[in-house]
Design an enzyme around this catalytic site. Sequence first.
Site, PDB file in Angstrom:
ATOM      1  N   GLU A 152       0.812  -1.213   0.000  1.00  0.00           N
ATOM      2  CA  GLU A 152       0.000   0.000   0.000  1.00  0.00           C
ATOM      3  C   GLU A 152       0.847   1.265   0.000  1.00  0.00           C
ATOM      4  OE1 GLU A 152      -2.603  -0.527   3.310  1.00  0.00           O
ATOM      5  OE2 GLU A 152      -3.911  -1.948   2.246  1.00  0.00           O
ATOM      6  N   HIS A 185     -10.310   1.255   0.231  1.00  0.00           N
ATOM      7  CA  HIS A 185     -10.609   0.295   1.296  1.00  0.00           C
ATOM      8  C   HIS A 185     -12.100  -0.031   1.398  1.00  0.00           C
ATOM      9  CE1 HIS A 185      -6.498   0.998   2.551  1.00  0.00           C
ATOM     10  NE2 HIS A 185      -6.612   0.037   3.428  1.00  0.00           N
TER      11      HIS A 185
END
Length: 294
Positions: A152, A185
């Site tokens: 990420e 997310h």
Amino acid sequence: MSPFCDMGVLEQFIEPVGFADVSASVALLTCLGLSTLFVILLNAVSRKARDHPETMVRRMIVAVVVMPVVSIIVLTLLSSRDTTDKAMPLYEWLGFRTHRLWYAILCPIVLVTVGYGSEYLHRILNREPLLDVGDLLCLHGFRNIIAAPLAEEFVFRSCMLPLLLPHWSVTICVFLAPAIFGVAHLHLAWEAYRNGERIQRLILVACAQICYTTLFGAFSAFLFLRTGHFVACYLSHAYCNMLGLPNFGEIPAHPHKSVLMVGHVVAMVLFFGLLAPLTDVSLTGTQFSSYFVP
């Protein structure tokens, strides 16, 4: 914009390049595209539960291997040779450098430790372990502490911020890339929906997830731009994941609630008070400092 035939792949990493030739709209669409691809690939590799071992292994391969390779190829294609004072080799744009590496390692550890000072106090009062290093020995912990932060931070910080920085102010970049990170997310909420979670709860969880990931992403992006090091944002992410969210819900019924409440206030004051001084460009020496000059 230089294709591979203009400049070799190796030269792209060594020669000074920039992203000023990439329009703001293309830069933003590229970031959104990488984020969307990340989520699509994560959900395409397995239809089993998120914590199923097969799902975790497949997703880690996608996140740690496939997406970084795709992102590097995209940035290589979009970069162009540059001779201005804001140019640097592609590997430095990505945050890989040796200059003041020791400080880039120390700085996030100090800041996160200060920010979590009240949580450490909470654990001491409860006589709990300060850190559970054993999490690293299981697949679930390896995913959360090693693989997820690695993937990420590389995609959403190292690869997106160099595209955004030439077109927007540092302040906008610090919150724009994390907003993309936060929206990415939402697939966790979709997974919960497939598992039968109620809509009302999903909305609350999704909003909280976006807010938390966006705020943390802003801190991580700030670290990346102020230090110029990938390792700074990676360590902050891994450290926070190891500690987890502070246990605010237990404070009202805790016998030492007054001490904990004061501890949280002191920790936040110290964290925000130290954030700018400890990441000052005079200490970090990053070439990104040229973007902080009006």
